[in-house]
Scaffold this motif. Structure first.
Motif, PDB file in Angstrom:
ATOM      1  N   ARG A  23       2.240  26.260  -6.845  1.00  0.00           N
ATOM      2  CA  ARG A  23       3.281  25.690  -5.995  1.00  0.00           C
ATOM      3  C   ARG A  23       2.965  25.911  -4.517  1.00  0.00           C
ATOM      4  O   ARG A  23       3.138  25.012  -3.688  1.00  0.00           O
ATOM      5  CB  ARG A  23       4.631  26.339  -6.324  1.00  0.00           C
ATOM      6  CG  ARG A  23       5.792  25.896  -5.445  1.00  0.00           C
ATOM      7  CD  ARG A  23       6.142  24.438  -5.664  1.00  0.00           C
ATOM      8  NE  ARG A  23       7.351  24.076  -4.898  1.00  0.00           N
ATOM      9  CZ  ARG A  23       7.885  22.862  -4.913  1.00  0.00           C
ATOM     10  NH1 ARG A  23       7.343  21.902  -5.637  1.00  0.00           N
ATOM     11  NH2 ARG A  23       8.974  22.607  -4.208  1.00  0.00           N
ATOM     12  N   GLU A  24       2.480  27.117  -4.185  1.00  0.00           N
ATOM     13  CA  GLU A  24       2.128  27.404  -2.799  1.00  0.00           C
ATOM     14  C   GLU A  24       1.014  26.492  -2.316  1.00  0.00           C
ATOM     15  O   GLU A  24       1.069  25.963  -1.199  1.00  0.00           O
ATOM     16  CB  GLU A  24       1.715  28.867  -2.663  1.00  0.00           C
ATOM     17  CG  GLU A  24       1.344  29.294  -1.252  1.00  0.00           C
ATOM     18  CD  GLU A  24       2.509  29.350  -0.288  1.00  0.00           C
ATOM     19  OE1 GLU A  24       2.281  29.557   0.923  1.00  0.00           O
ATOM     20  OE2 GLU A  24       3.668  29.177  -0.729  1.00  0.00           O
ATOM     21  N   ILE A  27       2.449  23.072  -1.607  1.00  0.00           N
ATOM     22  CA  ILE A  27       3.186  23.027  -0.337  1.00  0.00           C
ATOM     23  C   ILE A  27       2.217  22.953   0.840  1.00  0.00           C
ATOM     24  O   ILE A  27       2.367  22.131   1.749  1.00  0.00           O
ATOM     25  CB  ILE A  27       4.095  24.268  -0.208  1.00  0.00           C
ATOM     26  CG1 ILE A  27       5.239  24.189  -1.214  1.00  0.00           C
ATOM     27  CG2 ILE A  27       4.647  24.385   1.219  1.00  0.00           C
ATOM     28  CD1 ILE A  27       6.057  25.462  -1.321  1.00  0.00           C
ATOM     29  N   TYR A  84      10.459  21.595   4.317  1.00  0.00           N
ATOM     30  CA  TYR A  84       9.285  21.152   3.550  1.00  0.00           C
ATOM     31  C   TYR A  84       8.936  22.109   2.416  1.00  0.00           C
ATOM     32  O   TYR A  84       8.262  21.730   1.464  1.00  0.00           O
ATOM     33  CB  TYR A  84       8.080  20.978   4.475  1.00  0.00           C
ATOM     34  CG  TYR A  84       7.607  22.246   5.148  1.00  0.00           C
ATOM     35  CD1 TYR A  84       6.630  23.044   4.572  1.00  0.00           C
ATOM     36  CD2 TYR A  84       8.146  22.645   6.368  1.00  0.00           C
ATOM     37  CE1 TYR A  84       6.198  24.214   5.197  1.00  0.00           C
ATOM     38  CE2 TYR A  84       7.722  23.800   7.002  1.00  0.00           C
ATOM     39  CZ  TYR A  84       6.754  24.585   6.416  1.00  0.00           C
ATOM     40  OH  TYR A  84       6.329  25.735   7.023  1.00  0.00           O
ATOM     41  N   ARG A  85       9.375  23.341   2.496  1.00  0.00           N
ATOM     42  CA  ARG A  85       9.114  24.284   1.408  1.00  0.00           C
ATOM     43  C   ARG A  85      10.015  23.999   0.211  1.00  0.00           C
ATOM     44  O   ARG A  85       9.664  24.331  -0.914  1.00  0.00           O
ATOM     45  CB  ARG A  85       9.280  25.732   1.878  1.00  0.00           C
ATOM     46  CG  ARG A  85       8.111  26.178   2.738  1.00  0.00           C
ATOM     47  CD  ARG A  85       7.959  27.684   2.810  1.00  0.00           C
ATOM     48  NE  ARG A  85       6.561  28.010   3.091  1.00  0.00           N
ATOM     49  CZ  ARG A  85       5.657  28.257   2.166  1.00  0.00           C
ATOM     50  NH1 ARG A  85       5.996  28.218   0.897  1.00  0.00           N
ATOM     51  NH2 ARG A  85       4.411  28.517   2.506  1.00  0.00           N
ATOM     52  N   PRO A  88       8.463  19.561  -0.463  1.00  0.00           N
ATOM     53  CA  PRO A  88       7.154  19.409   0.198  1.00  0.00           C
ATOM     54  C   PRO A  88       6.636  17.982   0.255  1.00  0.00           C
ATOM     55  O   PRO A  88       5.899  17.632   1.174  1.00  0.00           O
ATOM     56  CB  PRO A  88       6.235  20.313  -0.632  1.00  0.00           C
ATOM     57  CG  PRO A  88       6.935  20.498  -1.934  1.00  0.00           C
ATOM     58  CD  PRO A  88       8.389  20.441  -1.643  1.00  0.00           C
ATOM     59  N   GLU A  98       4.440  26.351  10.106  1.00  0.00           N
ATOM     60  CA  GLU A  98       4.067  27.204   8.968  1.00  0.00           C
ATOM     61  C   GLU A  98       3.361  28.467   9.434  1.00  0.00           C
ATOM     62  O   GLU A  98       3.578  29.549   8.887  1.00  0.00           O
ATOM     63  CB  GLU A  98       3.174  26.416   8.003  1.00  0.00           C
ATOM     64  CG  GLU A  98       2.607  27.217   6.842  1.00  0.00           C
ATOM     65  CD  GLU A  98       3.667  27.689   5.855  1.00  0.00           C
ATOM     66  OE1 GLU A  98       3.394  28.670   5.136  1.00  0.00           O
ATOM     67  OE2 GLU A  98       4.757  27.080   5.793  1.00  0.00           O
TER      68      GLU A  98
END
Length: 290
Positions: A23-24, A27, A84-85, A88, A98
């Protein structure tokens, strides 16, 4: 390594049950910077102007600027708030937020001015007048994602604009919001020429490409004859060959991270969205780096 993260490591990151590490990456993959964001706003504004004309609605320069400014403000707000987190793929996420880069307000104002300059140059351009004087039925799709099959590989493209007159002569246009000078800009348009020949049946002997650098007002003519298209074929073959050579199983499009080594160039890492993945504790900024 960034290529692996973007195309393989982040795969599936849109799912609600995605692994946190995946997921990170997903993003971070979506991040742009203030310049790419400005370019997206310019492209969107130009596409809106042309699409409105297609359906009988005209747009003034001031209306286009106002709409672009609203997009800039909305995107800036989404990015600064961290929206956006949570979304995204939908919300704007900027590298500068960021990574908490300290930019003065004047820098964001210069970004607005950059967008306005691009729009002014577009409205004052000869090619805009030519486009608006061309019958709509001779327009080809505007900035629409499409694809074609190249020697067994599906290639995705999104030409900015193209038209074909009654005699079969074609003009392919690519808007640029940066400054001229990149050879990759020319090759991108040549590859669009391959797409146009395959998808639209455009005869390369009757086609020409134009790179319009809206920030400076410069125009570069790109030849799309058989020799240029053959150069594009070789370029695409080499690119696809290189990408496939890194895969552990090209037939199944499987990749292993170990086959995609990270760069040793900190200057490259400096502006990479995946920076914190490779460098969890990023060193202090080197004043010698741009």
């Amino acid at each position: 390594r960034a290529y692996f993260y973007r195309h393989y490591g982040s795969w599936g990151g849109w799912r609600a049950d995605a692994d946190p590490a995946v997921r990170e990456l997903y993003i971070l993959k979506q991040l742009g910077n203030r310049y790419t964001f400005a370019g997206q706003v310019v492209h969107g504004a130009v596409a809106d102007v042309l699409n409105r004309h297609r359906y009988g609605k005209e747009t003034t320069l001031e209306e286009a600027k106002a709409a672009a400014l609203e997009r800039l403000r909305q995107g800036f707000s989404e990015s600064r708030s961290g929206e956006y987190r949570r979304r995204p793929k939908r919300a704007v996420g900027l590298f500068e937020h960021e990574y908490a880069e300290d930019l003065p307000d004047e820098e964001w104002q210069r970004l607005r001015d950059r967008v306005f300059t691009c729009l002014t140059n577009f409205f004052e351009s000869k090619v805009r007048r030519i486009i608006l004087e061309t019958r709509i039925e001779n327009w080809l799709p505007i900035d629409a994602l499409d694809s074609f099959l190249f020697e067994g590989t599906r290639v995705f493209v999104a030409p900015d604009f193209a038209l074909k007159n009654d005699q079969g002569n074609a003009l392919l246009i690519d808007w640029k919001s940066g400054r001229p000078g990149e050879e990759s800009d020319r090759m991108q348009l040549v590859c669009y020429g391959l797409f146009a020949r395959e998808k639209w049946g455009i005869d390369p002997r009757r086609a020409i490409g134009e790179l319009h650098y809206l920030l400076s007002g410069d125009i570069r003519i790109v030849t799309l004859d058989e020799a240029a298209l053959e150069e594009g074929v070789e370029h695409m073959r080499a690119s696809i060959r290189t990408m496939k050579s890194l895969l552990s199983d090209p037939g199944r499009n499987l990749a292993e991270i170990g086959r995609f080594p990270p760069t040793e160039d900190r200057g490259v890492c400096e502006g990479c969205g995946f920076r914190r993945v490779c460098w969890p504790a990023w060193p202090a900024r080197d004043p010698g780096l741009a």
